[in-house]
Motif scaffolding. Structure first.
Motif, PDB file in Angstrom:
ATOM      1  N   VAL A   9       0.869  -1.173   0.000  1.00  0.00           N
ATOM      2  CA  VAL A   9       0.000   0.000   0.000  1.00  0.00           C
ATOM      3  C   VAL A   9       0.905   1.222   0.000  1.00  0.00           C
ATOM      4  N   GLU A  10       0.689   2.130  -0.956  1.00  0.00           N
ATOM      5  CA  GLU A  10       1.482   3.354  -1.018  1.00  0.00           C
ATOM      6  C   GLU A  10       0.873   4.379  -0.071  1.00  0.00           C
ATOM      7  N   MET A  11       1.648   4.779   0.927  1.00  0.00           N
ATOM      8  CA  MET A  11       1.200   5.769   1.901  1.00  0.00           C
ATOM      9  C   MET A  11       1.804   7.123   1.547  1.00  0.00           C
ATOM     10  N   THR A  12       0.971   8.155   1.512  1.00  0.00           N
ATOM     11  CA  THR A  12       1.387   9.501   1.173  1.00  0.00           C
ATOM     12  C   THR A  12       0.779  10.466   2.174  1.00  0.00           C
ATOM     13  N   VAL A  13       1.518  11.492   2.534  1.00  0.00           N
ATOM     14  CA  VAL A  13       0.993  12.553   3.379  1.00  0.00           C
ATOM     15  C   VAL A  13       0.872  13.794   2.509  1.00  0.00           C
ATOM     16  N   LEU A  14      -0.349  14.295   2.368  1.00  0.00           N
ATOM     17  CA  LEU A  14      -0.621  15.460   1.528  1.00  0.00           C
ATOM     18  C   LEU A  14      -0.693  16.684   2.421  1.00  0.00           C
ATOM     19  N   ILE A  15       0.283  17.580   2.279  1.00  0.00           N
ATOM     20  CA  ILE A  15       0.322  18.752   3.142  1.00  0.00           C
ATOM     21  C   ILE A  15      -0.363  19.967   2.528  1.00  0.00           C
ATOM     22  N   GLY A  16      -0.655  19.932   1.267  1.00  0.00           N
ATOM     23  CA  GLY A  16      -1.324  21.056   0.619  1.00  0.00           C
ATOM     24  C   GLY A  16      -1.151  20.993  -0.877  1.00  0.00           C
ATOM     25  N   GLY A  17      -1.672  22.003  -1.531  1.00  0.00           N
ATOM     26  CA  GLY A  17      -1.568  22.050  -2.975  1.00  0.00           C
ATOM     27  C   GLY A  17      -1.724  23.470  -3.485  1.00  0.00           C
TER      28      GLY A  17
END
Length: 71
Positions: A9-17
């Motif tokens: 499972v690819e885990m990503t933390v999205l801090i903004g865009g």
């Protein structure tokens, strides 16, 4: 252990865009700052295979960045 529990499972933390015209993207250079349109102290999104699964807090453990899962 069932086979599906062995799946990666690819885990990503999205801090903004940020959205901007392609011309601005092409003119970016080292040292430029991009604003992410969010509060620096608020929760961020923990993503699993591209889907948000939780809002988490960013923290530091020594000199390493980590996220804390909600209780």
């Amino acid at each position: 252990m069932p086979a599906f529990e062995q799946a990666d499972v690819e885990m990503t933390v999205l801090i903004g865009g940020s959205a901007m015209p392609l011309s601005r993207v092409m003119s970016l250079s080292r040292g430029d700052l991009l604003t992410l349109g969010r509060d620096a102290t608020g929760p961020v999104s923990l993503m699993a295979n591209g889907r948000e699964i939780a809002k988490v807090a960013v923290t530091l453990i020594g000199d390493r960045v980590a996220v804390e899962l909600p209780k």
